[in-house]
Design a protein around this motif. Sequence first.
Motif, short mmCIF file in Angstrom:
data_model
loop_
_atom_site.label_atom_id
_atom_site.label_comp_id
_atom_site.label_asym_id
_atom_site.label_seq_id
_atom_site.Cartn_x
_atom_site.Cartn_y
_atom_site.Cartn_z
N SER A 18 84.39 38.11 31.24
CA SER A 18 84.41 38.96 32.43
C SER A 18 85.77 39.62 32.58
N ALA A 19 85.78 40.74 33.29
CA ALA A 19 87.04 41.37 33.70
C ALA A 19 87.33 41.06 35.16
N ASP A 20 86.45 40.27 35.80
CA ASP A 20 86.60 39.97 37.22
C ASP A 20 86.42 38.48 37.48
N PHE A 21 87.25 37.66 36.83
CA PHE A 21 87.14 36.22 36.96
C PHE A 21 87.27 35.72 38.40
N PRO A 22 88.17 36.28 39.23
CA PRO A 22 88.25 35.77 40.61
C PRO A 22 86.91 35.85 41.36
N THR A 23 86.10 36.85 41.06
CA THR A 23 84.81 37.01 41.72
C THR A 23 83.74 36.12 41.12
N VAL A 24 83.69 36.02 39.79
CA VAL A 24 82.55 35.37 39.14
C VAL A 24 82.75 33.91 38.78
N TRP A 25 83.99 33.45 38.64
CA TRP A 25 84.21 32.11 38.07
C TRP A 25 83.51 31.01 38.84
N GLN A 26 83.74 30.89 40.13
CA GLN A 26 83.14 29.79 40.90
C GLN A 26 81.62 29.87 40.95
N PRO A 27 81.03 31.04 41.23
CA PRO A 27 79.56 31.09 41.22
C PRO A 27 78.95 30.78 39.85
N VAL A 28 79.60 31.25 38.78
CA VAL A 28 79.10 30.97 37.43
C VAL A 28 79.19 29.47 37.15
N LEU A 29 80.33 28.89 37.40
CA LEU A 29 80.54 27.47 37.15
C LEU A 29 79.54 26.63 37.95
N GLY A 59 84.02 46.16 32.27
CA GLY A 59 85.36 46.57 32.68
C GLY A 59 86.42 45.97 31.78
N THR A 60 87.66 46.24 32.11
CA THR A 60 88.80 45.73 31.33
C THR A 60 89.91 45.33 32.29
N PRO A 61 90.84 44.51 31.88
CA PRO A 61 90.87 43.77 30.62
C PRO A 61 89.91 42.57 30.68
N LEU A 62 89.26 42.33 29.58
CA LEU A 62 88.31 41.23 29.51
C LEU A 62 89.01 39.91 29.19
N VAL A 63 88.46 38.85 29.78
CA VAL A 63 88.97 37.50 29.57
C VAL A 63 87.78 36.61 29.25
N ARG A 64 87.99 35.64 28.34
CA ARG A 64 86.92 34.70 28.00
C ARG A 64 87.37 33.27 28.26
#
Length: 193
Positions: A18-29, A59-64
């Motif tokens: 994702s390029a938007d970890f603050p938004t997606v990390w907790q819901p994904v986890l 989007g960018t920058p992407l993080v995994r």
Amino acid sequence: MSHPHEPVAGKLVVSVLSADFPTVWQPVLAALQAHFGPVEIAYAARPFAHTAYYNDELGTPLVRRLLAFTPLLPQDALGPAKCFTNAVEERLARPDGSRLVNLDPGLVTCERFVLATGKNYTHRIYLGQGIFGDLTLVFQAGSWQTLPWTFPDYAAPDMLARLTDVRCRYRRDLREAVPRINPPEKEPTCPKA
């Protein structure tokens, strides 16, 4: 003649891109752990620049981040696992339907690493429900071996090191699953690390 039998379950890993970890990390986890059980290890986030394929949508920058789960997953459950991660992607998508996150589940076994995908190709085997299994890496002679079609990000040294760690954890899980009262010849066998 071969006699069919159930294979040993594998170690589930999920790549979270994702390029938007603050938004997606907790819901994904939360969604992944509610469905697959606890995460054993969440490897540190790393920049993802192996391809521009996802840039327009994600989007960018992407993080995994790579996650490995504690419970083992039956090998025939990889297809349904991909269907579930697709549903999570859709649930978290933007109002226009474009994704905020890409989730790629895969299974580590002693012999191989297989990713699940919705895209057919010459080396992919159909698993059902519109999902294919991509033989991404094989473990031979003490290390992961890439194949002509292995994605560059899965052939990168840092990813191979993480998957080696997952495989070590998996082998530990197999050893611990066998009661110590069983004779050694009944323990699961794996290629030597």
